[in-house]
Motif scaffolding. Sequence first.
Motif, PDB file in Angstrom:
ATOM      1  N   ASP A 120     -50.196  -1.729  68.244  1.00 26.64           N
ATOM      2  CA  ASP A 120     -49.736  -2.973  67.628  1.00 26.64           C
ATOM      3  C   ASP A 120     -48.251  -2.940  67.302  1.00 26.64           C
ATOM      4  OD1 ASP A 120     -52.260  -4.489  67.408  1.00 26.64           O
ATOM      5  OD2 ASP A 120     -52.867  -2.814  66.134  1.00 26.64           O
ATOM      6  N   ILE A 121     -47.808  -1.799  66.849  1.00 27.71           N
ATOM      7  CA  ILE A 121     -46.380  -1.697  66.534  1.00 27.71           C
ATOM      8  C   ILE A 121     -45.559  -1.916  67.800  1.00 27.71           C
ATOM      9  CG2 ILE A 121     -44.568  -0.097  65.796  1.00 27.71           C
ATOM     10  CD1 ILE A 121     -46.522   1.081  63.810  1.00 27.71           C
ATOM     11  N   ALA A 122     -45.970  -1.270  68.882  1.00 31.58           N
ATOM     12  CA  ALA A 122     -45.251  -1.439  70.146  1.00 31.58           C
ATOM     13  C   ALA A 122     -45.313  -2.894  70.620  1.00 31.58           C
ATOM     14  CB  ALA A 122     -45.838  -0.509  71.207  1.00 31.58           C
ATOM     15  N   MET A 123     -46.405  -3.576  70.324  1.00 31.41           N
ATOM     16  CA  MET A 123     -46.511  -4.982  70.718  1.00 31.41           C
ATOM     17  C   MET A 123     -45.444  -5.810  70.007  1.00 31.41           C
ATOM     18  SD  MET A 123     -50.633  -5.731  70.879  1.00 31.41           S
ATOM     19  CE  MET A 123     -50.509  -7.295  71.760  1.00 31.41           C
ATOM     20  N   GLY A 124     -45.349  -5.599  68.705  1.00 23.34           N
ATOM     21  CA  GLY A 124     -44.345  -6.326  67.945  1.00 23.34           C
ATOM     22  C   GLY A 124     -42.939  -6.004  68.426  1.00 23.34           C
ATOM     23  N   GLN A 125     -42.730  -4.736  68.729  1.00 26.64           N
ATOM     24  CA  GLN A 125     -41.407  -4.325  69.194  1.00 26.64           C
ATOM     25  C   GLN A 125     -41.074  -4.955  70.538  1.00 26.64           C
ATOM     26  OE1 GLN A 125     -41.997  -0.077  69.114  1.00 26.64           O
ATOM     27  NE2 GLN A 125     -40.798   0.166  67.220  1.00 26.64           N
ATOM     28  N   LEU A 126     -42.009  -4.846  71.475  1.00 29.83           N
ATOM     29  CA  LEU A 126     -41.751  -5.342  72.828  1.00 29.83           C
ATOM     30  C   LEU A 126     -41.475  -6.843  72.809  1.00 29.83           C
ATOM     31  CD1 LEU A 126     -41.615  -5.077  75.872  1.00 29.83           C
ATOM     32  CD2 LEU A 126     -44.113  -5.116  75.960  1.00 29.83           C
ATOM     33  N   ALA A 127     -42.265  -7.576  72.035  1.00 28.27           N
ATOM     34  CA  ALA A 127     -42.055  -9.019  71.947  1.00 28.27           C
ATOM     35  C   ALA A 127     -40.664  -9.313  71.394  1.00 28.27           C
ATOM     36  CB  ALA A 127     -43.127  -9.652  71.065  1.00 28.27           C
ATOM     37  N   THR A 128     -40.318  -8.602  70.357  1.00 29.57           N
ATOM     38  CA  THR A 128     -39.033  -8.840  69.712  1.00 29.57           C
ATOM     39  C   THR A 128     -37.877  -8.463  70.634  1.00 29.57           C
ATOM     40  OG1 THR A 128     -40.130  -8.307  67.628  1.00 29.57           O
ATOM     41  CG2 THR A 128     -37.730  -8.389  67.599  1.00 29.57           C
ATOM     42  N   GLN A 129     -38.010  -7.323  71.293  1.00 36.75           N
ATOM     43  CA  GLN A 129     -36.962  -6.895  72.230  1.00 36.75           C
ATOM     44  C   GLN A 129     -36.779  -7.917  73.343  1.00 36.75           C
ATOM     45  OE1 GLN A 129     -38.708  -3.211  73.243  1.00 36.75           O
ATOM     46  NE2 GLN A 129     -37.904  -2.120  71.443  1.00 36.75           N
ATOM     47  N   THR A 130     -37.870  -8.463  73.819  1.00 38.23           N
ATOM     48  CA  THR A 130     -37.794  -9.458  74.887  1.00 38.23           C
ATOM     49  C   THR A 130     -37.014 -10.676  74.419  1.00 38.23           C
ATOM     50  OG1 THR A 130     -39.943  -8.698  75.681  1.00 38.23           O
ATOM     51  CG2 THR A 130     -39.182 -10.838  76.481  1.00 38.23           C
ATOM     52  N   LEU A 131     -37.280 -11.104  73.209  1.00 40.20           N
ATOM     53  CA  LEU A 131     -36.568 -12.262  72.669  1.00 40.20           C
ATOM     54  C   LEU A 131     -35.098 -11.932  72.417  1.00 40.20           C
ATOM     55  CD1 LEU A 131     -39.367 -13.510  70.259  1.00 40.20           C
ATOM     56  CD2 LEU A 131     -38.463 -14.761  72.234  1.00 40.20           C
ATOM     57  N   LEU A 132     -34.847 -10.733  71.962  1.00 41.85           N
ATOM     58  CA  LEU A 132     -33.454 -10.319  71.741  1.00 41.85           C
ATOM     59  C   LEU A 132     -32.685 -10.337  73.057  1.00 41.85           C
ATOM     60  CD1 LEU A 132     -34.102  -7.336  69.287  1.00 41.85           C
ATOM     61  CD2 LEU A 132     -32.795  -9.400  68.732  1.00 41.85           C
ATOM     62  N   GLN A 133     -33.341  -9.810  74.092  1.00 45.56           N
ATOM     63  CA  GLN A 133     -32.677  -9.778  75.399  1.00 45.56           C
ATOM     64  C   GLN A 133     -32.426 -11.169  75.948  1.00 45.56           C
ATOM     65  OE1 GLN A 133     -34.823  -7.176  78.042  1.00 45.56           O
ATOM     66  NE2 GLN A 133     -34.420  -5.421  76.695  1.00 45.56           N
ATOM     67  N   ALA A 134     -33.275 -12.101  75.568  1.00 44.18           N
ATOM     68  CA  ALA A 134     -33.088 -13.488  76.015  1.00 44.18           C
ATOM     69  C   ALA A 134     -32.015 -14.185  75.187  1.00 44.18           C
ATOM     70  CB  ALA A 134     -34.408 -14.238  75.926  1.00 44.18           C
ATOM     71  N   GLY A 135     -31.387 -13.445  74.292  1.00 47.25           N
ATOM     72  CA  GLY A 135     -30.264 -14.003  73.556  1.00 47.25           C
ATOM     73  C   GLY A 135     -30.600 -14.477  72.150  1.00 47.25           C
ATOM     74  N   HIS A 136     -31.834 -14.325  71.742  1.00 40.52           N
ATOM     75  CA  HIS A 136     -32.196 -14.782  70.391  1.00 40.52           C
ATOM     76  C   HIS A 136     -31.745 -13.770  69.344  1.00 40.52           C
ATOM     77  CE1 HIS A 136     -34.674 -18.204  71.665  1.00 40.52           C
ATOM     78  NE2 HIS A 136     -34.965 -17.448  72.726  1.00 40.52           N
ATOM     79  N   GLN A 142     -38.979  -3.410  62.919  1.00 36.58           N
ATOM     80  CA  GLN A 142     -38.269  -2.236  63.427  1.00 36.58           C
ATOM     81  C   GLN A 142     -37.329  -2.616  64.560  1.00 36.58           C
ATOM     82  OE1 GLN A 142     -41.179   0.776  64.268  1.00 36.58           O
ATOM     83  NE2 GLN A 142     -41.914   0.835  62.153  1.00 36.58           N
ATOM     84  N   ALA A 143     -37.815  -3.452  65.458  1.00 41.66           N
ATOM     85  CA  ALA A 143     -36.966  -3.854  66.586  1.00 41.66           C
ATOM     86  C   ALA A 143     -35.754  -4.638  66.088  1.00 41.66           C
ATOM     87  CB  ALA A 143     -37.768  -4.684  67.582  1.00 41.66           C
TER      88      ALA A 143
END
Lengths: 330, 330
Positions: free
Chosen positions: A169-185, A209-210
């Motif tokens: 679950d932690i990795a899920m939250g991280q991956l989602a957040t990283q994806t949004l960060l990379q998209a410029g958010h 964490q992300a």
Amino acid sequence: MSRIALTDVARQAGVSTSTASRVLNKSQVTVPISEHTRTRVETAASELGYRPSAAARALRTGQTRTFGVLGNSPQAFWLWSEGNDFTSEMMRGMMQAAIEHSYHLTLLTGETAADRIPDFGMVDGILVLNRDLSETPHIAETLAGSGKPVLYLLDYPETQTCHALAPDDIAMGQLATQTLLQAGHQRIGFARTANWDGIFGRRERGWQQAMQVAGIETPATWSIEPDGAAAIDEENLTALVCANSHIARAIRKQVSAKVPADLSLLTLVHADTQGHPPADLAAVTFPLAEIVHTGADRLIRLIQGETIEPQKQLYTPQYTSGPTLKEHLS
Amino acid sequence: MSRIALTDVARQAGVSTSTASRVLNKSQVTVPISEHTRTRVETAASELGYRPSAAARALRTGQTRTFGVLGNSPQAFWLWSEGNDFTSEMMRGMMQAAIEHSYHLTLLTGETAADRIPDFGMVDGILVLNRDLSETPHIAETLAGSGKPVLYLLDYPETQTCHALAPDDIAMGQLATQTLLQAGHQRIGFARTANWDGIFGRRERGWQQAMQVAGIETPATWSIEPDGAAAIDEENLTALVCANSHIARAIRKQVSAKVPADLSLLTLVHADTQGHPPADLAAVTFPLAEIVHTGADRLIRLIQGETIEPQKQLYTPQYTSGPTLKEHLS
DNA sequence: CTGAAAGCGCTTACAG
DNA sequence: CTGAAAGCGCTTACAG
């Protein structure tokens, strides 16, 4: 007429019950039996319509070849937040493992009040599909004292050594957040309900964490409820990680004009067996049916005496793009 | 350490097993017991962590307080043609009845080859959720000889006296057809797959009967398969009764340009608990969860010895309008 | 109010 | 290759 027991078969075949038992349990211990005897017993059994008593066999052997499934409340078997196919995926995973090992599967009912000691007598082991574990820690204790193999799925007691299979679950939250960060958010919120604090709590921590790694603060006001869409404007959030797809849908309904024009939604959700997350949402997924299947399989191995080190096995999530994700040029 | 049995509790409490048993089974027969004894036994039981053996109890009483559910194949529990919420509705109905009576519910696995005699030992009665009964008549015979209460849901053996709850499939076909006739359609086809001949056969017969009453012939070419959309043009069909929603969707996918411009689709389908058929289809519905719930409830009553006359109870269908139905001015 | 005893229907050492 | 016997853990008449 009363039940036909093994003694009836033995009498009709003119042999002892021991012999009758041996014939009718072909596979077990290899004891040679004369063809003549075998035939007589089998004939008698089918003539009489003999059906072994599972209760007697269970009492004698201590095995029922059945495992139990325990949800938070009975509703667990039909009400799941991710939508209805969650139930199907669960059932698929459990049943397939059961079939492979010729086990039956008992859905344990019992009071919603989880502190009532469940009646586990009839199962050889217990699969725990409980999403409220953090709110009801005594369940884990009771189970640990049941003397039967126990395996947790999706949620698990944080502080106890145990067998567990779950998405990371932690990795899920991280991956989602990283994806949004990379998209410029940058201003990325997290949407969840207050319950299921184990699962949602971990996912939220992954988001935090992300964000922290990216050097962005996450004030409490960025963590919103599914009906708290007002906060999105107040905080100028441009993206939201949703703790599950139900929450994502609830939010989208409230702010539909903005999705994905002003607001990107990225949901955490199970993938179905074909690997598809909901087509209308960008998603980070975990393989539900596979987790349940592997878990049920492992539980049965434990029941059968295999030595397996207790461990929490976490599944790495995957990202799948979808229409609710939008590049954000800040 | 080995299992803690009632004898252990009795010894620790300084009473006989009879007494210990009476104390620990409060509700059963009303035998007066001194408060002192009661306390001693209860203390001993909880100190020792006593858990009754369901197997021993079942052997002695002949009851497991569990009923079994038998699908055509194990897949029955996750693959249903109507879409995934079928599983949820089924589970809901069964579990609710189980909870109301404090029964557990065992999903009977076993070979797909239905002629293998299932191992029913551990259940007090059997709920049959089998849609292939007409293709596997021996199942009904085997069950009838099992000596346990049996109740059929959705499909049932046509020629056997039995307990059954099901939608009135014939009435469903009739109602759908009548609705289309009233909307001005004449050339109305029926779409089904070849399998599930019991259920689909009855629905098809309902269509035929309604057409016959309207004085319209139904040549074999008007009964089409979900992938047989070509026949719709060849026969100039303007409307189709679909045996279930899965079939309706398959057809719509093939001829999407025509629905509902040239072709009306009316599907036969279960309603969910809120009473909603699929929002994208005009539908004639039956209350799935209610049928399953009532059926499971009745099965438990039969198990408990209630005298209920065997009967096939059929539910009257309801019509709900939807976007795929169109007035046809001929 | 309590206890001794039978028996539910199997399986499995053990002894032939 | 086969049988006599013990015992799994309960519940429930039956007898006090």
